[in-house]
Design an enzyme around this catalytic site. Structure first.
Site, mmCIF file in Angstrom:
data_model
loop_
_atom_site.group_PDB
_atom_site.id
_atom_site.type_symbol
_atom_site.label_atom_id
_atom_site.label_comp_id
_atom_site.label_asym_id
_atom_site.label_seq_id
_atom_site.Cartn_x
_atom_site.Cartn_y
_atom_site.Cartn_z
ATOM 1 N NE ARG A 1 47.366 67.256 74.411
ATOM 2 C CZ ARG A 1 46.691 67.015 73.282
ATOM 3 N NH1 ARG A 1 46.382 68.032 72.475
ATOM 4 N NH2 ARG A 1 46.334 65.796 72.968
ATOM 5 C CB ALA B 1 48.455 65.788 63.935
ATOM 6 C CG ASN C 1 43.623 73.762 65.502
ATOM 7 O OD1 ASN C 1 44.648 73.092 65.353
ATOM 8 N ND2 ASN C 1 42.793 73.583 66.510
ATOM 9 N N PRO D 1 43.331 68.258 60.239
ATOM 10 C CG PRO D 1 45.278 67.008 60.393
ATOM 11 C CD PRO D 1 44.758 68.336 59.929
ATOM 12 C CG ASN D 2 42.262 63.521 63.339
ATOM 13 O OD1 ASN D 2 41.613 62.650 62.765
ATOM 14 N ND2 ASN D 2 43.583 63.499 63.383
ATOM 15 C CG HIS E 1 47.795 74.541 68.664
ATOM 16 N ND1 HIS E 1 47.626 73.623 67.653
ATOM 17 C CD2 HIS E 1 48.880 75.269 68.338
ATOM 18 C CE1 HIS E 1 48.592 73.783 66.761
ATOM 19 N NE2 HIS E 1 49.362 74.777 67.151
ATOM 20 N NE ARG F 1 41.311 64.800 68.075
ATOM 21 C CZ ARG F 1 42.192 65.658 67.584
ATOM 22 N NH1 ARG F 1 41.803 66.819 67.109
ATOM 23 N NH2 ARG F 1 43.467 65.355 67.571
ATOM 24 C CD GLU G 1 51.212 77.327 65.609
ATOM 25 O OE1 GLU G 1 52.152 78.101 65.293
ATOM 26 O OE2 GLU G 1 51.405 76.231 66.156
ATOM 27 C CE1 TYR H 1 42.845 68.944 71.021
ATOM 28 C CE2 TYR H 1 42.153 66.640 71.057
ATOM 29 C CZ TYR H 1 43.128 67.591 70.838
ATOM 30 O OH TYR H 1 44.389 67.216 70.440
HETATM 31 C C1 DQA Z 1 45.496 70.694 68.386
HETATM 32 C C2 DQA Z 1 46.743 70.126 69.071
HETATM 33 C C3 DQA Z 1 47.448 69.142 68.161
HETATM 34 O O1 DQA Z 1 48.595 68.612 68.814
HETATM 35 C C4 DQA Z 1 46.527 67.986 67.820
HETATM 36 O O2 DQA Z 1 47.165 67.102 66.909
HETATM 37 C C5 DQA Z 1 45.208 68.448 67.282
HETATM 38 C C6 DQA Z 1 44.560 69.589 67.925
HETATM 39 C C7 DQA Z 1 44.691 71.612 69.335
HETATM 40 O O3 DQA Z 1 43.829 72.324 68.836
HETATM 41 O O4 DQA Z 1 44.916 71.611 70.550
HETATM 42 O O5 DQA Z 1 44.637 67.838 66.390
HETATM 43 O O6 DQA Z 1 45.886 71.472 67.269
#
Ligand code: DQA
Length: 152
Positions: free
Chosen positions: A111, A81, A78, A9-10, A104, A17, A102, A22
């Site tokens: 954070r 959230a 990735n 998501p996102n 990020h 964003r 995994e 990011y």
């Molecule tokens: C993320 C870190 C997560 O906490 C966040 O919700 C994201 C992006 C990252 O790539 O740093 O959507 O996965």
């Protein structure tokens, strides 16, 4: 060798964003980077993104079947959230039995406290955090090294 790159998501909002967190690269830039990183290493990636937990779960299940059939090395994931909330994704990865790296983009441990716990980490084959979008390249490289070592 084939690898599935999943973004949750996102991550479709990359580029606009929170660029201070990011960066300015878009999801299309990330996917292009993954394609070239895989090609440089004699592999291929398929990239997908969804904002929906159930869709991601279905893709993990299908990836597990492809892995068992010898068609897929694993997933670079990735989960955004959902990393911090989804027992269902934890169970999907565990139940599918394929290697998942995994990723990020940000260093989640530097954070907010709610980003410090990951439901994916206990079932991940490896974790890459805090390298920006280069983390996808590191994850592809690591997954291929593991797959090639396992193949002998
Ligand atoms: C993320 C870190 C997560 O906490 C966040 O919700 C994201 C992006 C990252 O790539 O740093 O959507 O996965």
């Amino acid at each position: 060798m084939n690898i599935l790159v999943l973004n949750g998501p996102n991550l479709n909002l990359l580029g606009t964003r929170e660029p201070a967190v990011y960066g300015h690269a878009t999801l299309a830039d990330v996917e292009a980077l993954c394609h070239s990183a895989a090609a440089e290493r004699g592999a291929e990636v398929e990239c997908r993104q969804s904002n929906h937990e159930g869709v991601l779960i279905d893709w993990v299940h299908a990836a597990g079947a492809a892995h068992r059939a010898g068609l897929l090395a694993g997933i670079v994931f990735n989960a955004g959230a959902y990393t911090h909330t989804s027992v269902a994704l934890h169970d999907a990865i565990k139940g599918s039995g394929l290697p998942v790296i995994e990723v990020h983009i940000s260093n989640v441990h530097a954070r907010e406290a709610f980003r410090h716990h990951s439901w994916l980490s206990p079932v991940a084959a490896g974790i890459v955090v805090g390298f920006g979008i280069d983390g996808y390249v590191l994850a592809i490289d690591g997954l291929l090294r593991k797959a090639r070592a396992a193949a002998g």
